[in-house]
Design an enzyme around this catalytic site. Structure first.
Site, PDB file in Angstrom:
ATOM      1  N   TYR A  29      44.031  33.975  40.037  1.00 14.45           N
ATOM      2  CA  TYR A  29      44.707  33.462  38.842  1.00 14.45           C
ATOM      3  C   TYR A  29      45.893  32.582  39.211  1.00 14.45           C
ATOM      4  O   TYR A  29      46.231  31.652  38.490  1.00 14.45           O
ATOM      5  CB  TYR A  29      45.206  34.620  37.970  1.00 14.45           C
ATOM      6  CG  TYR A  29      44.192  35.116  36.974  1.00 14.45           C
ATOM      7  CD1 TYR A  29      42.984  35.647  37.408  1.00 14.45           C
ATOM      8  CD2 TYR A  29      44.428  35.053  35.603  1.00 14.45           C
ATOM      9  CE1 TYR A  29      42.043  36.101  36.508  1.00 14.45           C
ATOM     10  CE2 TYR A  29      43.492  35.509  34.692  1.00 14.45           C
ATOM     11  CZ  TYR A  29      42.299  36.037  35.143  1.00 14.45           C
ATOM     12  OH  TYR A  29      41.378  36.483  34.244  1.00 14.45           O
TER      13      TYR A  29
ATOM     14  N   LYS B  84      35.203  42.906  47.126  1.00 17.07           N
ATOM     15  CA  LYS B  84      33.998  42.347  47.773  1.00 17.07           C
ATOM     16  C   LYS B  84      34.317  42.106  49.241  1.00 17.07           C
ATOM     17  O   LYS B  84      34.440  40.966  49.686  1.00 17.07           O
ATOM     18  CB  LYS B  84      33.605  41.028  47.079  1.00 17.07           C
ATOM     19  CG  LYS B  84      32.953  41.196  45.722  1.00 17.07           C
ATOM     20  CD  LYS B  84      31.462  41.542  45.797  1.00 17.07           C
ATOM     21  CE  LYS B  84      30.653  40.347  46.275  1.00 17.07           C
ATOM     22  NZ  LYS B  84      29.204  40.726  46.387  1.00 17.07           N
TER      23      LYS B  84
ATOM     24  N   ASP C 262      30.408  44.104  42.435  1.00 14.70           N
ATOM     25  CA  ASP C 262      29.162  43.881  41.695  1.00 14.70           C
ATOM     26  C   ASP C 262      28.453  45.208  41.439  1.00 14.70           C
ATOM     27  O   ASP C 262      27.961  45.486  40.336  1.00 14.70           O
ATOM     28  CB  ASP C 262      28.252  42.866  42.413  1.00 14.70           C
ATOM     29  CG  ASP C 262      27.965  43.242  43.868  1.00 14.70           C
ATOM     30  OD1 ASP C 262      28.705  44.079  44.441  1.00 14.70           O
ATOM     31  OD2 ASP C 262      26.993  42.703  44.439  1.00 14.70           O
TER      32      ASP C 262
ATOM     33  N   ASP D 191      39.602  41.573  35.214  1.00 16.44           N
ATOM     34  CA  ASP D 191      39.352  40.872  33.954  1.00 16.44           C
ATOM     35  C   ASP D 191      37.925  41.144  33.499  1.00 16.44           C
ATOM     36  O   ASP D 191      37.675  41.500  32.338  1.00 16.44           O
ATOM     37  CB  ASP D 191      39.583  39.370  34.161  1.00 16.44           C
ATOM     38  CG  ASP D 191      39.355  38.570  32.896  1.00 16.44           C
ATOM     39  OD1 ASP D 191      39.825  39.028  31.825  1.00 16.44           O
ATOM     40  OD2 ASP D 191      38.711  37.512  32.961  1.00 16.44           O
TER      41      ASP D 191
ATOM     42  N   ASP E 148      36.363  44.072  30.495  1.00 18.19           N
ATOM     43  CA  ASP E 148      35.564  43.706  29.315  1.00 18.19           C
ATOM     44  C   ASP E 148      34.301  44.562  29.246  1.00 18.19           C
ATOM     45  O   ASP E 148      33.873  44.982  28.169  1.00 18.19           O
ATOM     46  CB  ASP E 148      35.176  42.217  29.342  1.00 18.19           C
ATOM     47  CG  ASP E 148      36.157  41.345  28.565  1.00 18.19           C
ATOM     48  OD1 ASP E 148      37.337  41.743  28.456  1.00 18.19           O
ATOM     49  OD2 ASP E 148      35.751  40.276  28.068  1.00 18.19           O
TER      50      ASP E 148
END
Ligand code: IPM
Ligand code: MG
Length: 368
Positions: free
Chosen positions: A142, A193, A226, A250, A254
């Site tokens: 970000y 990751k 993932d 983020d 959701d």
């Protein structure tokens, strides 16, 4: 009773509509002598841009620094699709997070029993779900530099974003996650990751070190981000606290939000470090949902996430967990009585708008 300095930043779209319901709750708490507030209000996002050409004014930033806590509605909308990148509505929110150093974003995903059927997953998978996502909020891709689009000699363009983490940033967010886990079910999953990203390798290493040094009593599991996304929809109840970086946080928040039935239900807290002298910490509270331009101005928005954000402010900033409990109990009570906004409606429910949901919460709060 201490008077809390509260800054309201309703923002854009449904932000102003859901904030209007919070104002009613604030007035109720004040009238009942349950809490005392000195309230200021200012603009953020597109609303601020329209007024001063910036997504947040210097004046509003000053107020933000002076406040004990900030409540923010939502920012953004198609009206501002073509404003300069630096002045887009989201930049106002990102500046608040960065300048106030609100590095710890707490996003609880709680599935109210009354709403288990509103989830897109089967009831038995989500009923009783209680996950706390701890998202790093002031670092990563970000904010990393360089962040550019450049022209190449052959007429092509190159876009660059940069994922950067320093070990202190990982360490402090890991500590927040472990501390919170101790107050809950004592389990942390850390997602990154490390199979593809250097920041992931460092993330995993630092989280493991902090764990080994100070939190060996908490159970820790590392998951690839993932795979973590997959586990969240396969068997979400395995999670207690989930700690992850800014971008993965983020996305995963959701996903977690939708498990609970609706994005319209989830509050969040963004916290800074505790200051040694005062014991206080900077804090901003906002719903996880956005400005929802498609339903803005229609009185349809669900104000529960915004009202829940006020409850989090009472708990984390004002030391009034009892009043926070009362608000959360009122929300659960309203749902149990069958009141639903459009986003969570089901067979046989009493469908209400934003104002109607505000009425129902106030009525429930008055019962105590
Ligand atoms: C969130 C939002 C923001 C983010 C946007 C509005 C900049 O999606 O708080 O999750 O990406 O962090
Ligand atoms: Mg988001």
């Amino acid at each position: 009773m201490a008077t809390h300095k509260l800054l309201l930043l309703p923002g854009d779209g449904i932000g102003t509509e859901v904030m209007a319901q919070v104002k009613r709750v604030l007035a109720f708490l004040e009238q009942q002598g349950l809490a005392s507030f000195a309230i200021e209000e200012d603009l953020v996002g597109g609303a601020a841009y329209d007024q001063c050409g910036l997504p947040i004014s210097e004046e509003a930033m000053k107020r933000a620094f002076a406040a004990d806590a900030i409540l923010l509605g939502a920012v953004g909308g198609p009206k501002w699709a073509n404003v300069p990148y630096e002045a887009r509505p989201e930049a106002g929110l990102l500046r608040l997070r960065k300048d106030l150093q609100l590095f710890a974003n707490l996003r609880p995903a709680l599935c109210y029993p009354a709403l288990a059927d509103a989830s897109s997953l089967k009831r038995e998978l989500v009923e009783g779900l209680d996950i706390l996502i701890v998202r790093e909020l002031t670092g990563g891709v970000y904010f990393g530099e360089p962040k550019t689009i450049t022209d190449l000699a052959d007429g092509q363009k190159r876009g660059v974003d940069t994922q950067v983490y320093e070990s202190y940033e990982i360490e402090r967010i890991a500590r927040v996650a472990f501390e919170l886990a101790r107050t809950r079910r004592n389990r942390v999953v850390s997602a990154e990751k490390h199979n593809v990203m250097k920041t992931g390798v460092l993330w995993k290493q630092v989280v493991s070190e902090v764990h080994g040094a100070d939190y060996a009593d908490v159970s820790l599991e590392h998951q690839l981000a993932d795979s973590c996304a997959m586990q969240l929809v396969r068997a979400p109840k395995q999670f207690d606290v989930l700690v992850t970086d800014n971008l993965f946080g983020d996305i995963l928040s959701d996903v977690a939000a939708m498990l609970t039935g609706s994005l319209g239900m989830l509050p969040s807290a963004s916290l800074g470090a505790v200051e040694e002298l005062t014991g206080k910490r900077r804090a901003l509270y906002e719903p996880v949902h956005g400005a929802a331009p498609d339903i803005a101005g229609k009185g349809l928005a669900n104000p529960i996430a915004m009202i829940g954000s006020l409850a989090m402010a009472l708990r984390y900033s004002f030391g009034q967990g009892d009043v926070a409990d009362r608000i959360e109990k009122a929300i659960a009570g309203v749902l149990a009585k069958g009141y639903r906004t459009n986003d969570i409606k089901s067979e046989g429910a009493t469908v209400v708008g934003t104002e109607g949901m505000g009425d129902a919460v106030l009525a429930e709060l008055a019962i105590g």
